[in-house]
Design an enzyme around this catalytic site. Structure first.
Site, PDB file in Angstrom:
ATOM      1  N   ASP A 159       0.832  -1.206   0.000  1.00  9.46           N
ATOM      2  CA  ASP A 159       0.000   0.000   0.000  1.00  9.46           C
ATOM      3  C   ASP A 159       0.870   1.261   0.000  1.00  9.46           C
ATOM      4  OD1 ASP A 159      -2.427   1.330  -0.077  1.00  9.46           O
ATOM      5  OD2 ASP A 159      -3.260   0.253   1.633  1.00  9.46           O
TER       6      ASP A 159
ATOM      7  N   ASP B 296     -10.591   1.918  -3.746  1.00  6.74           N
ATOM      8  CA  ASP B 296     -11.057   1.452  -2.437  1.00  6.74           C
ATOM      9  C   ASP B 296     -12.570   1.284  -2.411  1.00  6.74           C
ATOM     10  OD1 ASP B 296      -8.576   1.268  -1.288  1.00  6.74           O
ATOM     11  OD2 ASP B 296      -8.681   3.166  -0.216  1.00  6.74           O
TER      12      ASP B 296
END
Length: 695
Positions: A441, A498
């Site tokens: 990430d 997301d």
């Protein structure tokens, strides 16, 4: 000179001591084409408002001779801009590539430009800038590609967006003011801005353009409405130097990232060409990949509320659905109980895992799944052992405040000691534990900026992959913040957003699928109501949307009803049956006049799977039939609608027994007339399966 691919030709007009221009970019020309006549046919006589010698921006545009656009290269000495005068010095052509040398003898700077046509008919462009002088220069601008746009391309599609609302397509006319876009957060950003598609409305032909770079970029299109030069617009793509000017020391050189261009007959053909290119020439050892395993990610199910018993229970419920990979997300390390601490301390938390990760991994393996782990290596929390030991390792200005984002700072990846520390910690995790997958990430913009951040990220990733070649890696950057061919040459998939809301995902996935193949696009079934949009949707709809990508689950199966688990398990089984087609086949965007309907199809050998999803309440009750693409006119296809069917919509299906047993139709009928599917109600999705019958 000409370069030929399978279906494309480039023709360059080169003048030693003068300019280099691209005078033809189009479908492949006959071998006997008179190139001198071709170049002459594209030239115009001088008009009244042009300089006496009209400028030719060509392959290396400069602010000389009257051209007023953006220079490809801008050099400075002690902060003062230098006037450049690059002339074509030499060229050579071989093996589907041409190399052109430009020289500015007064400044003693050379530029080496390479144009190459790959086996996939994709065009790659790179530049090297060499400073042969005795003085250090500053490189204020350096475009990787300068493309004189053929004038038939009069429209452009660009992409804009925000977190959880990425890749909003915007098609517009190439207006006199041109086009400009850049990123300044240390990565390409949520808008996908270093991807463009140019359109020729008359023929439907499209030209895709991309910069294979994971840092900041600038993209410009300078139009020439007054015809000061030759009326052509010029597209340029290049990197933004993180800290202003990039240094070009004496007797040194620098290389730009690669720019990618692709010419195709239409949007679906462009997608297929780019997918082929990515699979063959960008993705790491794509041909050796195993089938793309169904994921479950712990985040939406447990968040930071981790414990060994909870994780093992989640693994049990996941395995019962047929899930094949268990990914432990944030919260597993050090004192990480919220998003304000411990980034950088990549040690397994003894509070959660008193015996390390071993017992959980063994449990996951016993259930027939492999194990993945979340990391965010490029970041550090001010509340961490790493920051306390090395406060100078983060991006900062000495003596100034250190503003955080998401409660974190960014590590300076240009520093070798930072990369060495991260490599040692991550490599130790991978050596000490049978970890098959890393979710990598990157949740923070990079400020203050520093030169070399992206290169440092690449170096760390390359070293880790070399030491652990069997580990799959996902690039995630709060969703779609860092998706490009530069990072995809090093990872196995990306996280497009997301936002798992299926209606938002349909739009986001359609945009990305024009550029990237389904097997690299993570696409998960999220919870309902969706935590980002608040929208409640049926499991049938969520699961059908998630099929078209690299499927996963980002929800707690234990919190689902028995019916939802049954529907999800059925779709996971469908995904396993069809992933060979979805992840190796040709992809088609299926057009429909209803703006609420999103449809696509993947075809491999004699099989194809399509999905048609309605997101809104249709203005008409009987939706226009869904017309397919890419079939053989005379071939016969058995058409079925795989179950489960959408509940309310299935009531309006005519002769359901015939659809279940299969209809036999010609390719011509399926492409011209299509299939009358009930697509009136919102959040309705149908799968369509095709099998080509023997002649």
């Amino acid at each position: 000179m000409r370069l030929d691919g399978v279906a494309v030709t480039l023709v360059f007009a080169l003048e030693r001591g003068g300019t280099a221009d691209l005078v033809y970019l189009g479908t492949r020309l006959p071998e006997s084409e008179d190139l001198t006549a071709l170049a002459a046919a594209g030239k115009r006589g001088r008009h009244e408002s042009q300089p006496d010698v009209p400028p030719v921006p060509g392959l290396l545009p400069e602010r000389k001779g009257g051209w007023s656009g953006t220079p490809a290269i801008e050099l400075r000495l002690a902060g003062k801009r230098l006037e450049t005068d690059f002339r074509t010095a030499d060229w050579s052509a071989a093996d589907n590539r041409i190399e052109i040398t430009f020289a500015d003898d007064a400044l003693e700077v050379d530029v080496f430009v390479t144009w190459r046509i790959t086996a996939s008919d994709v065009i790659e462009v790179e530049r090297i800038i060499a400073n042969a002088s005795g003085q250090d220069l500053e490189l204020a601008r350096s475009a990787a590609v300068s493309l004189p746009i053929p004038q038939r391309f009069t429209e452009v599609t660009s992409f804009a967006g925000r977190w959880s609302g990425e890749m909003r397509e915007e098609r517009r006319t190439l207006a006199p003011e041109g086009f400009a876009r850049k990123s300044s957060g240390g990565k390409p950003g949520f808008g996908g801005g270093n991807w463009l598609i140019l359109h020729d409305p008359a023929s439907g032909q499209v030209l895709g353009a991309h910069l294979a770079w994971s840092g900041d970029y600038h993209t410009t299109i300078d139009c020439d409405p007054a015809g000061t030069a030759d009326g052509r617009a010029v597209l340029q793509m290049g990197t933004m130097k993180d800290a202003g000017y990039g240094l070009l020391p004496a007797a040194s050189s620098t290389e730009t990232p690669m720019a990618v261009l692709a010419l195709a007959a239409n949007g679906s053909a462009l997608a297929q060409q780019l997918h082929t290119y990515l699979r063959a020439e960008i993705l790491p050892v794509r041909a050796a990949w195993s089938p793309r395993k169904v994921h479950i990610n712990s985040w939406e199910a447990l968040g930071f509320g981790l414990s060994e018993p909870k994780l093992m229970a989640l693994a049990d419920s996941a395995a019962a659905l047929g899930i094949e990979r268990f990914v432990l997300d944030d919260g597993w390390f050090a004192r990480r109980r919220n998003d304000r601490s411990s980034l950088g301390d990549w040690h397994v938390s003894p509070d959660i895992f008193p015996n390390g990760l071993g017992p959980l991994i063994a449990h996951v393996h016993a259930l027939g799944m492999d194990f993945g782990l979340w990391v965010e290596p490029e970041m550090v929390s001010p509340e961490s052992d790493l920051y306390r030991a090395h406060p100078d390792w983060c991006l900062h200005n000495v003596g100034r405040e250190r503003p955080t984002m998401r409660g974190q700072l960014a590590l300076d990846m240009s520093r070798g000691e930072v990369r060495d520390y991260l490599f040692d910690r991550l490599d130790a995790l991978l050596r000490e534990n049978p970890i098959a997958y890393l979710k990598w990430d990157h949740n923070r913009d990079l400020f203050p900026s520093v030169t070399g951040q992206t290169e440092g990220f690449y170096a760390l990733l390359d070293a880790l992959r070399a030491a652990n070649p069997t580990v799959e890696i996902e690039s995630c950057s709060s969703g779609g913040g860092r998706i490009d061919y530069g990072v995809l040459s090093r990872v196995h998939r990306v996280w497009p957003s997301d936002n798992n809301d299926p209606i938002e995902r349909l739009r986001i996935m359609r945009a990305w699928s024009h550029l990237l193949p389904l097997e690299v696009l993570g696409n998960h079934v999220g919870p309902s109501p969706n935590p980002i949009t608040g929208r409640a949707t049926s499991m049938d709809f969520r699961a059908k949307v998630a099929l078209f990508g690299h499927m996963g689950v980002e929800a707690d199966p234990g919190a689902m009803s028995e019916h939802e688990r049954s529907v999800l398990a059925t779709h996971i089984a469908l995904y396993k049956d069809w992933r060979g087609v979805l992840h190796t086949g040709r992809w088609f965007a299926l057009d429909h006049p209803d703006p609420g309907i999103f449809a696509q199809m993947a075809m491999h050998d004699d099989k194809a799977l399509a999905v048609a999803a309605q997101t809104a309440f249709s203005p008409v009750f009987d939706a226009v039939p869904l017309r397919l693409k890419g079939l053989e006119d005379e071939a016969r296809y058995r058409v079925t609608l795989p179950r489960p069917w959408p509940g309310k919509a299935s009531l309006y299906l005519n002769d359901w027994q015939a659809w279940e047993s299969g209809l036999t139709l010609s390719g011509r009928a399926l492409m011209s007339q299509g299939l009358a599917l009930p697509l009136t109600h919102p959040e309705t999705a149908w799968l369509v399966a095709l099998e080509r019958l023997p002649q």
